[in-house]
Design a protein around this motif. Structure first.
Motif, mmCIF file in Angstrom:
data_model
loop_
_atom_site.group_PDB
_atom_site.id
_atom_site.type_symbol
_atom_site.label_atom_id
_atom_site.label_comp_id
_atom_site.label_asym_id
_atom_site.label_seq_id
_atom_site.Cartn_x
_atom_site.Cartn_y
_atom_site.Cartn_z
ATOM 1 N N LEU A 1 0.762 -1.132 0.002
ATOM 2 C CA LEU A 1 -0.169 -0.096 -0.106
ATOM 3 C C LEU A 1 0.766 1.351 0.119
ATOM 4 C CD1 LEU A 1 -2.905 -0.928 2.227
ATOM 5 C CD2 LEU A 1 -3.063 -0.651 -0.243
ATOM 6 N N GLU A 2 1.894 1.191 0.644
ATOM 7 C CA GLU A 2 2.807 2.285 0.677
ATOM 8 C C GLU A 2 3.265 2.533 -0.821
ATOM 9 O OE1 GLU A 2 7.056 4.021 2.904
ATOM 10 O OE2 GLU A 2 6.430 1.800 2.853
ATOM 11 N N GLU A 3 3.698 1.581 -1.585
ATOM 12 C CA GLU A 3 4.012 1.739 -2.917
ATOM 13 C C GLU A 3 3.021 2.304 -3.773
ATOM 14 O OE1 GLU A 3 6.241 -0.833 -6.516
ATOM 15 O OE2 GLU A 3 5.768 -1.810 -4.702
ATOM 16 N N GLU A 4 1.848 1.783 -3.564
ATOM 17 C CA GLU A 4 0.518 2.246 -4.337
ATOM 18 C C GLU A 4 0.469 3.890 -3.972
ATOM 19 O OE1 GLU A 4 -2.456 -0.282 -6.212
ATOM 20 O OE2 GLU A 4 -0.177 -0.073 -6.586
ATOM 21 N N ILE A 5 0.610 4.032 -2.828
ATOM 22 C CA ILE A 5 0.464 5.597 -2.365
ATOM 23 C C ILE A 5 1.391 6.454 -3.142
ATOM 24 C CG2 ILE A 5 0.415 7.140 -0.420
ATOM 25 C CD1 ILE A 5 -0.804 5.166 0.976
ATOM 26 N N LEU A 6 2.930 5.932 -2.849
ATOM 27 C CA LEU A 6 3.748 6.718 -3.327
ATOM 28 C C LEU A 6 3.795 6.819 -5.172
ATOM 29 C CD1 LEU A 6 6.733 5.844 -1.039
ATOM 30 C CD2 LEU A 6 5.048 7.788 -1.035
ATOM 31 N N ASN A 7 3.441 5.700 -5.644
ATOM 32 C CA ASN A 7 3.401 5.952 -7.253
ATOM 33 C C ASN A 7 2.304 6.896 -7.516
ATOM 34 O OD1 ASN A 7 5.375 3.736 -7.455
ATOM 35 N ND2 ASN A 7 3.875 2.258 -7.732
ATOM 36 N N LEU A 8 1.253 7.012 -6.901
ATOM 37 C CA LEU A 8 0.126 7.925 -7.176
ATOM 38 C C LEU A 8 0.745 9.343 -6.981
ATOM 39 C CD1 LEU A 8 -2.916 8.543 -8.022
ATOM 40 C CD2 LEU A 8 -3.373 8.172 -5.554
ATOM 41 N N ILE A 9 1.252 9.347 -5.774
ATOM 42 C CA ILE A 9 1.723 10.695 -5.423
ATOM 43 C C ILE A 9 2.800 11.231 -6.655
ATOM 44 C CG2 ILE A 9 3.505 12.025 -4.011
ATOM 45 C CD1 ILE A 9 0.713 11.872 -2.662
ATOM 46 N N LYS A 10 3.612 10.317 -6.948
ATOM 47 C CA LYS A 10 4.643 10.618 -8.158
ATOM 48 C C LYS A 10 3.753 11.173 -9.358
ATOM 49 C CE LYS A 10 8.977 9.149 -10.429
ATOM 50 N NZ LYS A 10 9.975 7.895 -10.367
ATOM 51 N N SER A 11 2.956 10.171 -9.875
ATOM 52 C CA SER A 11 2.196 10.433 -11.101
ATOM 53 C C SER A 11 1.237 11.662 -11.108
ATOM 54 C CB SER A 11 1.088 9.141 -11.228
ATOM 55 O OG SER A 11 -0.052 9.234 -10.503
ATOM 56 N N ASN A 12 1.161 12.162 -9.789
ATOM 57 C CA ASN A 12 0.405 13.602 -9.828
ATOM 58 C C ASN A 12 1.415 14.704 -9.516
ATOM 59 O OD1 ASN A 12 -2.742 13.453 -9.845
ATOM 60 N ND2 ASN A 12 -2.022 11.565 -8.771
ATOM 61 N N HIS A 13 2.890 14.455 -9.682
ATOM 62 C CA HIS A 13 3.808 15.370 -9.368
ATOM 63 C C HIS A 13 3.835 16.205 -8.290
ATOM 64 C CE1 HIS A 13 4.147 14.704 -13.861
ATOM 65 N NE2 HIS A 13 3.144 15.053 -14.034
ATOM 66 N N LEU A 14 3.726 15.319 -7.098
ATOM 67 C CA LEU A 14 3.573 15.609 -5.880
ATOM 68 C C LEU A 14 4.516 15.058 -5.003
ATOM 69 C CD1 LEU A 14 -0.563 15.668 -5.369
ATOM 70 C CD2 LEU A 14 1.093 17.708 -5.615
ATOM 71 N N ASP A 15 5.383 14.578 -5.572
ATOM 72 C CA ASP A 15 6.437 13.642 -4.703
ATOM 73 C C ASP A 15 7.591 14.479 -3.880
ATOM 74 O OD1 ASP A 15 7.175 14.282 -7.335
ATOM 75 O OD2 ASP A 15 8.893 12.749 -7.377
ATOM 76 N N ASN A 16 7.562 15.845 -4.388
ATOM 77 C CA ASN A 16 8.483 16.751 -3.613
ATOM 78 C C ASN A 16 7.580 17.796 -2.820
ATOM 79 O OD1 ASN A 16 11.082 15.545 -4.342
ATOM 80 N ND2 ASN A 16 10.785 16.244 -6.613
ATOM 81 N N GLN A 17 6.162 17.442 -2.737
ATOM 82 C CA GLN A 17 5.673 18.763 -1.817
ATOM 83 C C GLN A 17 4.638 18.071 -1.022
ATOM 84 O OE1 GLN A 17 2.810 20.913 -4.481
ATOM 85 N NE2 GLN A 17 4.008 19.737 -6.097
ATOM 86 N N PRO A 18 4.091 18.781 0.021
ATOM 87 C CA PRO A 18 3.087 18.353 0.930
ATOM 88 C C PRO A 18 1.601 17.662 -0.009
ATOM 89 C CG PRO A 18 3.757 20.408 1.500
ATOM 90 C CD PRO A 18 4.212 20.363 0.133
ATOM 91 N N ALA A 19 1.302 16.602 0.550
ATOM 92 C CA ALA A 19 0.026 16.238 -0.289
ATOM 93 C C ALA A 19 -0.849 15.474 0.770
ATOM 94 C CB ALA A 19 0.440 15.278 -1.286
ATOM 95 N N LYS A 20 -2.272 15.385 0.506
ATOM 96 C CA LYS A 20 -3.232 14.608 1.213
ATOM 97 C C LYS A 20 -3.576 13.479 0.480
ATOM 98 C CE LYS A 20 -7.652 16.359 1.171
ATOM 99 N NZ LYS A 20 -8.745 17.313 1.783
ATOM 100 N N VAL A 21 -3.687 12.310 0.980
ATOM 101 C CA VAL A 21 -4.023 11.270 0.382
ATOM 102 C C VAL A 21 -5.252 10.549 1.112
ATOM 103 C CG1 VAL A 21 -3.324 8.737 0.091
ATOM 104 C CG2 VAL A 21 -1.834 10.576 -0.570
ATOM 105 N N LYS A 22 -6.167 10.119 0.169
ATOM 106 C CA LYS A 22 -7.383 9.416 0.819
ATOM 107 C C LYS A 22 -7.652 8.071 0.177
ATOM 108 C CE LYS A 22 -12.311 10.208 1.647
ATOM 109 N NZ LYS A 22 -13.567 11.112 1.411
ATOM 110 N N ILE A 23 -7.700 7.159 1.146
ATOM 111 C CA ILE A 23 -7.979 5.780 0.587
ATOM 112 C C ILE A 23 -9.049 5.216 0.818
ATOM 113 C CG2 ILE A 23 -7.214 3.056 0.997
ATOM 114 C CD1 ILE A 23 -4.506 4.305 1.861
ATOM 115 N N ASN A 24 -10.005 4.912 -0.059
ATOM 116 C CA ASN A 24 -11.378 4.598 0.218
ATOM 117 C C ASN A 24 -11.502 2.838 0.108
ATOM 118 O OD1 ASN A 24 -11.638 7.689 -1.016
ATOM 119 N ND2 ASN A 24 -13.696 6.761 0.331
ATOM 120 N N ILE A 25 -12.082 2.370 0.832
ATOM 121 C CA ILE A 25 -12.352 0.765 0.807
ATOM 122 C C ILE A 25 -13.745 0.601 0.557
ATOM 123 C CG2 ILE A 25 -11.907 -1.484 1.447
ATOM 124 C CD1 ILE A 25 -9.211 -0.344 1.024
ATOM 125 N N SER A 26 -14.350 -0.129 -0.266
ATOM 126 C CA SER A 26 -15.770 -0.524 -0.466
ATOM 127 C C SER A 26 -15.653 -2.051 -0.650
ATOM 128 C CB SER A 26 -16.550 0.084 -1.180
ATOM 129 O OG SER A 26 -16.152 -0.024 -2.607
#
Length: 281
Positions: A70-95
């Protein structure tokens, strides 16, 4: 970009079916996380709260849902949104996966991860004027389910609408015993002298990650005494300070409740200690 079950989509192409159980029945939960320069803040606590919540809701946890995955999933998403070098808010939804009525056809899950930029890399003290009121129209039920971050947040939503319509910045929510439980979006702490008080989770308050970390900070600070006890509305105007806590804001001092105006000395001291614990300073 948005992660849906491990696949990245542009927001306009990210679609969830209308019969999603989170939408149809509130059969879902979520986790909101602060990420700073590709470092997930308090990741272990967020991960274990997520796993514990899924178990309590009788969801089938996928075998690959390790902390590393899950950490890798989060960090890959952060990188794909060009937020890897700045503060970000991540939301994980599970249904739970589509199928069934109140009784689900299976216990398997879908997951969705999204992210947005935020302003500050550190938890900072926002001392702008912040006035709150009690919301009395509906109540949080004390008990285990209320401590989870599920999609069943109607009381929080109605409390937020009440605050907005009446010119307040936030509202406090009560349980069925008329004890103060939490804010619409955060946990509550009261300070009176060197005693700091917060409701126990048995009253129905969210089992917040920052709440947990702040309790640890307070217990390790000799000058303060922590009490996890029910809070009566009558105590609010007797406190020296009141502040809210959540994973994105950190600590936010309350300025005014009815005729009572509060200090923010304790909040400032605890905020510095919280940043140290998060290794942000």
């Amino acid at each position: 970009m948005i992660n849906i079950n491990g696949e990245l989509f542009k927001p306009e192409n990210a679609q969830i079916p209308f019969d999603n159980r989170g939408f149809q029945y509130g059969d879902a939960l979520f986790e909101t996380i602060r990420v700073i320069n590709s470092k997930i803040i308090f990741w272990e606590s967020h991960y274990f709260r997520l796993m514990s919540s899924m178990r309590l809701l009788r969801m089938q946890i996928p075998l690959q849902f390790s902390p590393e995955f899950l950490e890798e999933e989060i960090l890959n998403l952060i990188k794909s949104n060009h937020l890897d070098n700045q503060p970000a808010k991540v939301k994980i939804n599970i249904s739970r996966k589509t199928g069934g009525l109140y009784y689900p056809e299976n216990r398997d899950i879908d997951y969705f991860i999204s992210c947005d930029s935020i302003e500050n890399p550190f938890f900072t003290l926002d001392d702008d004027f912040y006035e709150i009121e009690l919301f009395r129209d509906h109540f949080i039920n004390s008990g285990l389910l209320s401590t989870l971050k599920t999609n069943n947040k109607l009381v929080n939503i109605l409390g937020s609408i009440y605050a907005k319509e009446n010119g307040y910045d936030n509202c406090l929510l009560l349980n069925e015993k008329k004890s103060v439980v939490e804010f619409t979006n955060a946990n509550i702490f009261l300070a009176k002298g060197n005693t700091i008080k917060t409701p126990p989770t048995s009253d129905g308050c969210l089992k917040g990650v920052i709440r947990e970390k702040l309790i640890d900070v307070i217990e390790k600070t000799e000058k303060f005494e922590l009490k996890e006890e029910s809070i009566s509305p009558f105590e609010l105007q007797k406190a020296d300070e009141m502040f809210l806590t959540n994973a994105i804001i950190g600590i936010k001092p309350i300025s005014k409740y009815r005729k009572k105006e509060y200090e923010n000395t304790v909040a400032k001291e605890l905020l510095g200690k919280l940043n140290v614990q998060a290794r942000l300073v």
